[in-house]
Write a protein that holds these residues in place. Structure first.
Motif, short mmCIF file in Angstrom:
data_model
loop_
_atom_site.label_atom_id
_atom_site.label_comp_id
_atom_site.label_asym_id
_atom_site.label_seq_id
_atom_site.Cartn_x
_atom_site.Cartn_y
_atom_site.Cartn_z
N LYS A 93 15.55 0.72 -8.34
CA LYS A 93 15.42 -0.10 -9.53
C LYS A 93 14.36 -1.18 -9.34
O LYS A 93 13.52 -1.42 -10.21
CB LYS A 93 16.77 -0.74 -9.86
CG LYS A 93 16.76 -1.66 -11.04
CD LYS A 93 18.13 -2.25 -11.24
CE LYS A 93 18.08 -3.38 -12.26
NZ LYS A 93 19.37 -4.05 -12.38
N HIS A 94 14.36 -1.84 -8.19
CA HIS A 94 13.39 -2.90 -7.91
C HIS A 94 11.97 -2.35 -7.80
O HIS A 94 11.02 -2.99 -8.25
CB HIS A 94 13.77 -3.65 -6.64
CG HIS A 94 15.09 -4.34 -6.75
ND1 HIS A 94 15.33 -5.39 -7.59
CD2 HIS A 94 16.27 -4.10 -6.13
CE1 HIS A 94 16.58 -5.79 -7.48
NE2 HIS A 94 17.17 -5.02 -6.60
N LEU A 95 11.81 -1.19 -7.19
CA LEU A 95 10.48 -0.59 -7.09
C LEU A 95 9.93 -0.20 -8.46
O LEU A 95 8.77 -0.44 -8.76
CB LEU A 95 10.52 0.64 -6.18
CG LEU A 95 10.60 0.38 -4.68
CD1 LEU A 95 10.89 1.67 -3.94
CD2 LEU A 95 9.32 -0.25 -4.18
N ARG A 103 -1.16 0.54 -15.09
CA ARG A 103 -1.53 1.72 -14.31
C ARG A 103 -2.17 1.33 -12.98
O ARG A 103 -2.85 0.31 -12.89
CB ARG A 103 -2.49 2.58 -15.13
CG ARG A 103 -2.69 3.95 -14.57
CD ARG A 103 -3.41 4.83 -15.54
NE ARG A 103 -3.55 6.14 -14.95
CZ ARG A 103 -4.42 7.04 -15.34
NH1 ARG A 103 -5.20 6.80 -16.34
NH2 ARG A 103 -4.50 8.21 -14.75
N PHE A 104 -1.95 2.12 -11.96
CA PHE A 104 -2.48 1.94 -10.60
C PHE A 104 -1.85 0.76 -9.86
O PHE A 104 -2.41 0.23 -8.91
CB PHE A 104 -4.01 1.84 -10.57
CG PHE A 104 -4.70 3.00 -11.22
CD1 PHE A 104 -4.47 4.30 -10.76
CD2 PHE A 104 -5.54 2.83 -12.30
CE1 PHE A 104 -5.08 5.38 -11.36
CE2 PHE A 104 -6.15 3.91 -12.91
CZ PHE A 104 -5.92 5.19 -12.43
N THR A 105 -0.67 0.34 -10.28
CA THR A 105 0.07 -0.71 -9.59
C THR A 105 0.86 -0.08 -8.45
O THR A 105 1.45 0.99 -8.60
CB THR A 105 1.04 -1.42 -10.56
OG1 THR A 105 0.30 -1.91 -11.66
CG2 THR A 105 1.76 -2.56 -9.87
N ALA A 106 0.90 -0.74 -7.31
CA ALA A 106 1.66 -0.25 -6.15
C ALA A 106 2.56 -1.36 -5.63
O ALA A 106 2.23 -2.53 -5.71
CB ALA A 106 0.72 0.21 -5.05
N LYS A 107 3.72 -0.96 -5.09
CA LYS A 107 4.65 -1.91 -4.51
C LYS A 107 5.33 -1.25 -3.31
O LYS A 107 5.72 -0.10 -3.37
CB LYS A 107 5.71 -2.32 -5.55
CG LYS A 107 6.78 -3.23 -5.04
CD LYS A 107 6.26 -4.62 -4.76
CE LYS A 107 7.40 -5.53 -4.33
NZ LYS A 107 6.97 -6.85 -4.00
N PHE A 108 5.47 -2.00 -2.23
CA PHE A 108 6.17 -1.52 -1.05
C PHE A 108 7.28 -2.49 -0.69
O PHE A 108 7.12 -3.70 -0.83
CB PHE A 108 5.21 -1.36 0.13
CG PHE A 108 4.25 -0.23 -0.08
CD1 PHE A 108 4.57 1.05 0.35
CD2 PHE A 108 3.05 -0.42 -0.73
CE1 PHE A 108 3.71 2.11 0.12
CE2 PHE A 108 2.17 0.62 -0.95
CZ PHE A 108 2.51 1.89 -0.52
N MET A 109 8.42 -1.94 -0.27
CA MET A 109 9.58 -2.76 0.08
C MET A 109 10.21 -2.22 1.35
O MET A 109 9.95 -1.08 1.75
CB MET A 109 10.61 -2.74 -1.04
CG MET A 109 10.11 -3.29 -2.36
SD MET A 109 11.35 -3.13 -3.66
CE MET A 109 12.48 -4.40 -3.18
#
Length: 130
Positions: A93-95, A103-109
């Protein structure tokens, strides 16, 4: 008939393969009583490298948080998996919220997961394309 295979990323050589013989036959194979089909196949293909500390890289058929846990707990193998639906146990859910919209957004957790061998850190990434 379907074949699942383990291939070396450096040489491209086939290391292991398993013929998927239908539901009744697959249900009698190792690990199937404990985990789903894709995790069981992954564990059987990787069994010869148990305890080697190698890294398994797999596509979404093999990819789930459960597979990652079992690879580490049972076989002592690390992994990089493409996970689409098998995300139970991780904060999807958070990702999704973090990459929503542009568009082209990235997230790492990262999160710590309690395994039989102790606390293990898992990392996950999301990428918004279309």
């Amino acid at each position: 008939m379907e074949i699942k295979a383990l291939v070396c990323s450096d040489s491209g050589l086939l290391l292991m393969a398993e013929i998927c013989e239908g539901k009744a036959c697959q249900a009698t194979k190792a690990y199937r009583d404990y985990v789903g089909e894709s995790t069981a196949v992954t564990l059987r293909l990787c069994l010869p490298w148990k305890g080697s500390g190698r890294i398994v890289i797999a596509d979404s058929f093999f990819g789930s948080c459960q597979t990652a846990e079992w690879l580490m707990d049972e076989l002592g193998l690390y992994c990089i998996l493409a996970i689409k639906t098998g995300h139970r146990g991780f904060l999807k859910k958070h990702l999704v919220e973090a990459v929503k919209g542009e568009r082209f957004t990235a997230k790492f957790m990262k999160c710590d997961v309690e395994l039989e061998i102790g606390t293990t850190t898992f990392y996950a990434g999301a990428f918004m394309d279309k």
